[in-house]
Design a protein around this motif. Structure first.
Motif, short mmCIF file in Angstrom:
data_model
loop_
_atom_site.label_atom_id
_atom_site.label_comp_id
_atom_site.label_asym_id
_atom_site.label_seq_id
_atom_site.Cartn_x
_atom_site.Cartn_y
_atom_site.Cartn_z
N MET A 15 28.78 32.94 14.88
CA MET A 15 29.30 32.67 16.23
C MET A 15 30.74 33.16 16.36
O MET A 15 31.13 33.71 17.39
N LEU A 16 31.53 32.97 15.31
CA LEU A 16 32.91 33.44 15.32
C LEU A 16 32.98 34.96 15.42
O LEU A 16 33.79 35.52 16.17
N LEU A 17 32.11 35.65 14.70
CA LEU A 17 32.07 37.12 14.80
C LEU A 17 31.70 37.57 16.21
O LEU A 17 32.30 38.50 16.75
N TRP A 18 30.70 36.93 16.82
CA TRP A 18 30.31 37.30 18.18
C TRP A 18 31.43 37.01 19.17
O TRP A 18 31.65 37.77 20.12
N PHE A 19 32.17 35.93 18.96
CA PHE A 19 33.31 35.62 19.82
C PHE A 19 34.33 36.76 19.77
O PHE A 19 34.83 37.21 20.81
N PHE A 20 34.65 37.25 18.59
CA PHE A 20 35.60 38.36 18.46
C PHE A 20 35.07 39.62 19.11
O PHE A 20 35.83 40.38 19.73
N VAL A 21 33.78 39.88 19.02
CA VAL A 21 33.19 41.06 19.68
C VAL A 21 33.37 40.95 21.19
O VAL A 21 33.78 41.92 21.85
N PHE A 22 33.11 39.78 21.77
CA PHE A 22 33.27 39.62 23.22
C PHE A 22 34.74 39.74 23.63
O PHE A 22 35.04 40.31 24.68
N VAL A 23 35.65 39.24 22.84
CA VAL A 23 37.08 39.37 23.16
C VAL A 23 37.49 40.84 23.15
O VAL A 23 38.22 41.30 24.05
N VAL A 25 35.51 43.50 23.67
CA VAL A 25 34.88 44.17 24.81
C VAL A 25 35.62 43.82 26.10
O VAL A 25 35.88 44.69 26.94
N TYR A 26 35.99 42.56 26.28
CA TYR A 26 36.72 42.16 27.48
C TYR A 26 38.08 42.87 27.54
O TYR A 26 38.49 43.34 28.60
N SER A 27 38.78 42.95 26.43
CA SER A 27 40.09 43.63 26.40
C SER A 27 39.95 45.11 26.75
O SER A 27 40.75 45.65 27.51
N GLN A 35 42.97 45.28 36.53
CA GLN A 35 42.71 44.10 37.34
C GLN A 35 42.61 44.51 38.79
O GLN A 35 43.10 45.57 39.19
N ARG A 36 42.01 43.67 39.59
CA ARG A 36 41.88 43.97 41.01
C ARG A 36 43.25 43.94 41.68
O ARG A 36 44.07 43.07 41.40
N ALA A 37 43.50 44.89 42.55
CA ALA A 37 44.77 44.96 43.26
C ALA A 37 44.79 43.92 44.38
O ALA A 37 43.76 43.63 44.98
N LYS A 38 45.97 43.36 44.63
CA LYS A 38 46.11 42.38 45.70
C LYS A 38 46.10 43.09 47.04
O LYS A 38 46.60 44.20 47.18
N ARG A 39 45.56 42.44 48.04
CA ARG A 39 45.48 43.01 49.38
C ARG A 39 46.87 42.92 50.04
O ARG A 39 47.55 41.90 49.95
N LEU A 40 47.24 44.00 50.71
CA LEU A 40 48.52 44.05 51.41
C LEU A 40 48.43 43.31 52.74
O LEU A 40 47.36 43.21 53.32
N PRO A 41 49.56 42.80 53.24
CA PRO A 41 49.55 42.17 54.56
C PRO A 41 49.22 43.20 55.63
O PRO A 41 49.48 44.39 55.47
N ASP A 42 48.68 42.72 56.72
CA ASP A 42 48.28 43.59 57.82
C ASP A 42 49.51 44.16 58.51
O ASP A 42 50.43 43.42 58.88
N ARG A 43 49.54 45.47 58.68
CA ARG A 43 50.70 46.11 59.34
C ARG A 43 50.83 45.69 60.79
O ARG A 43 51.91 45.51 61.30
#
Length: 175
Positions: A15-23, A25-27, A35-43
Protein backbone atom coordinates in the motif's frame (compact mmCIF):
# COMPACT_ATOMS: atom_id res chain seq x y z
CA UNK A 1 7.09 -13.86 13.67
CA UNK A 2 3.71 -15.31 12.79
CA UNK A 3 2.47 -15.69 9.24
CA UNK A 4 -0.37 -13.25 9.90
CA UNK A 5 2.04 -10.51 11.01
CA UNK A 6 4.24 -11.12 7.97
CA UNK A 7 1.21 -10.94 5.65
CA UNK A 8 0.05 -7.66 7.22
CA UNK A 9 3.53 -6.14 6.85
CA UNK A 10 3.62 -7.18 3.18
CA UNK A 11 0.20 -5.63 2.53
CA UNK A 12 1.20 -2.40 4.33
CA UNK A 13 4.43 -2.22 2.32
CA UNK A 14 2.49 -2.75 -0.93
CA UNK A 15 0.00 0.00 0.00
CA UNK A 16 2.88 2.36 0.78
CA UNK A 17 4.45 1.68 -2.62
CA UNK A 18 1.13 2.36 -4.40
CA UNK A 19 0.76 5.59 -2.41
CA UNK A 20 4.15 6.79 -3.69
CA UNK A 21 3.19 5.86 -7.26
CA UNK A 22 0.01 7.96 -7.03
CA UNK A 23 1.92 10.91 -5.54
CA UNK A 24 4.42 10.80 -8.40
CA UNK A 25 1.68 10.58 -11.06
CA UNK A 26 -0.20 13.49 -9.46
CA UNK A 27 2.99 15.61 -9.35
CA UNK A 28 3.76 14.89 -12.99
CA UNK A 29 0.20 15.67 -14.06
CA UNK A 30 0.13 19.02 -12.26
CA UNK A 31 3.59 19.88 -13.62
CA UNK A 32 2.61 19.08 -17.20
CA UNK A 33 -0.89 20.54 -17.25
CA UNK A 34 -0.69 23.11 -14.44
CA UNK A 35 -3.45 24.38 -12.23
CA UNK A 36 -6.63 25.96 -13.50
CA UNK A 37 -6.34 29.69 -14.12
CA UNK A 38 -8.56 32.01 -12.12
CA UNK A 39 -11.30 33.81 -14.00
CA UNK A 40 -10.76 37.54 -14.56
CA UNK A 41 -13.35 40.11 -13.50
CA UNK A 42 -15.77 41.21 -16.18
CA UNK A 43 -14.52 44.25 -18.10
CA UNK A 44 -18.02 45.59 -18.67
CA UNK A 45 -18.71 45.59 -14.93
CA UNK A 46 -15.59 47.67 -14.28
CA UNK A 47 -14.69 45.59 -11.24
CA UNK A 48 -10.96 45.52 -11.89
CA UNK A 49 -9.30 46.71 -8.66
CA UNK A 50 -6.53 48.88 -10.14
CA UNK A 51 -8.52 50.90 -12.66
CA UNK A 52 -10.55 53.99 -11.84
CA UNK A 53 -14.19 54.02 -12.84
CA UNK A 54 -14.68 55.57 -16.27
CA UNK A 55 -16.32 58.96 -16.33
CA UNK A 56 -19.69 59.01 -18.08
CA UNK A 57 -19.57 60.71 -21.45
CA UNK A 58 -21.92 63.60 -22.09
CA UNK A 59 -24.37 63.00 -24.91
CA UNK A 60 -23.90 65.51 -27.71
CA UNK A 61 -26.27 65.70 -30.66
CA UNK A 62 -24.32 65.97 -33.91
CA UNK A 63 -26.60 66.84 -36.84
CA UNK A 64 -24.08 65.76 -39.50
CA UNK A 65 -21.68 63.01 -38.35
CA UNK A 66 -18.37 62.96 -40.14
CA UNK A 67 -16.70 59.91 -41.68
CA UNK A 68 -14.32 59.73 -38.73
CA UNK A 69 -17.25 59.18 -36.35
CA UNK A 70 -17.78 55.72 -37.88
CA UNK A 71 -14.13 54.70 -37.56
CA UNK A 72 -13.33 52.23 -34.73
CA UNK A 73 -11.19 53.67 -31.93
CA UNK A 74 -7.60 52.43 -31.75
CA UNK A 75 -6.97 49.54 -29.37
CA UNK A 76 -3.83 51.13 -27.94
CA UNK A 77 -2.97 54.78 -27.48
CA UNK A 78 0.39 56.20 -28.52
CA UNK A 79 1.51 56.18 -24.86
CA UNK A 80 0.86 52.43 -24.46
CA UNK A 81 3.93 50.19 -24.83
CA UNK A 82 3.76 47.96 -27.91
CA UNK A 83 6.83 45.71 -27.43
CA UNK A 84 8.06 43.29 -24.81
CA UNK A 85 11.87 43.17 -24.58
CA UNK A 86 13.59 40.36 -22.69
CA UNK A 87 16.47 41.96 -20.77
CA UNK A 88 17.91 38.89 -19.02
CA UNK A 89 17.57 35.13 -19.13
CA UNK A 90 18.02 32.45 -21.79
CA UNK A 91 16.22 34.50 -24.47
CA UNK A 92 17.90 37.83 -23.68
CA UNK A 93 17.58 40.45 -26.42
CA UNK A 94 14.40 38.94 -27.91
CA UNK A 95 11.61 41.39 -28.72
CA UNK A 96 7.93 40.52 -29.09
CA UNK A 97 5.18 42.73 -30.47
CA UNK A 98 2.46 42.78 -27.83
CA UNK A 99 -0.99 41.54 -28.87
CA UNK A 100 -3.99 43.85 -28.64
CA UNK A 101 -5.61 42.13 -25.62
CA UNK A 102 -3.46 39.72 -23.60
CA UNK A 103 -0.33 37.57 -23.58
CA UNK A 104 0.00 34.38 -21.57
CA UNK A 105 3.42 33.47 -20.18
CA UNK A 106 4.64 30.06 -19.05
CA UNK A 107 6.30 26.78 -19.98
CA UNK A 108 3.26 25.51 -21.89
CA UNK A 109 3.58 25.44 -25.66
CA UNK A 110 0.13 27.11 -25.71
CA UNK A 111 1.55 30.26 -24.09
CA UNK A 112 2.16 33.40 -26.13
CA UNK A 113 5.60 33.74 -24.52
CA UNK A 114 7.14 30.34 -23.77
CA UNK A 115 9.81 30.37 -21.04
CA UNK A 116 11.42 26.99 -20.52
CA UNK A 117 13.21 26.93 -17.17
CA UNK A 118 12.81 25.13 -13.86
CA UNK A 119 11.45 28.20 -12.07
CA UNK A 120 8.58 28.95 -14.45
CA UNK A 121 5.19 27.27 -14.04
CA UNK A 122 3.24 25.76 -16.93
CA UNK A 123 0.74 28.66 -16.83
CA UNK A 124 2.72 31.26 -14.89
CA UNK A 125 1.29 34.71 -15.62
CA UNK A 126 -0.95 36.73 -17.89
CA UNK A 127 -0.12 40.17 -19.30
CA UNK A 128 -3.27 42.04 -20.32
CA UNK A 129 -4.27 45.45 -21.58
CA UNK A 130 -6.70 47.23 -19.25
CA UNK A 131 -7.81 50.83 -19.92
CA UNK A 132 -4.75 51.57 -22.08
CA UNK A 133 -2.31 50.23 -19.47
CA UNK A 134 -0.64 46.83 -19.28
CA UNK A 135 -1.35 44.76 -16.17
CA UNK A 136 0.33 41.49 -15.13
CA UNK A 137 -1.51 38.80 -13.18
CA UNK A 138 0.24 35.86 -11.52
CA UNK A 139 -1.71 32.65 -12.18
CA UNK A 140 -0.94 31.02 -8.80
CA UNK A 141 2.55 30.08 -9.93
CA UNK A 142 4.92 28.23 -7.63
CA UNK A 143 7.72 30.81 -7.61
CA UNK A 144 5.64 33.95 -8.16
CA UNK A 145 6.00 36.97 -10.40
CA UNK A 146 8.06 40.06 -9.54
CA UNK A 147 7.24 43.57 -10.78
CA UNK A 148 10.01 46.05 -10.03
CA UNK A 149 11.52 43.55 -7.58
CA UNK A 150 8.27 43.14 -5.58
CA UNK A 151 6.34 39.85 -5.56
CA UNK A 152 2.73 40.41 -6.65
CA UNK A 153 -0.41 38.67 -5.44
CA UNK A 154 -3.04 40.47 -7.53
CA UNK A 155 -3.23 42.10 -10.98
CA UNK A 156 -0.60 44.84 -10.99
CA UNK A 157 0.02 47.65 -13.50
CA UNK A 158 3.33 47.44 -15.36
CA UNK A 159 4.75 50.89 -16.18
CA UNK A 160 7.01 51.23 -19.20
CA UNK A 161 10.61 50.04 -18.61
CA UNK A 162 9.76 48.43 -15.25
CA UNK A 163 11.44 45.00 -14.92
CA UNK A 164 9.09 42.02 -14.64
CA UNK A 165 10.72 38.76 -13.53
CA UNK A 166 9.27 35.33 -14.23
CA UNK A 167 11.55 32.44 -13.34
CA UNK A 168 15.03 33.35 -14.57
CA UNK A 169 13.72 35.68 -17.28
CA UNK A 170 13.31 39.44 -16.87
CA UNK A 171 11.50 41.61 -19.42
CA UNK A 172 10.31 45.20 -19.85
CA UNK A 173 7.54 46.84 -21.83
CA UNK A 174 8.63 49.50 -24.31
CA UNK A 175 7.13 51.66 -27.04
Amino acid sequence: MSELTLLLLQIAFLMLLWFFVFVIVYSLRSDLFGQRAKRLPDRAAGTFPTSPAPAPAAAVADPAPSREAHRAPPLQSDATPRRLVITSGPREGMEIDLPSEQLTIGRSSESGLVIRDDYTSTHHARLMLWNDEWVVQDLSSTNGTLVGGEKIDRPTPVPERTPVTIGTTTFELRR
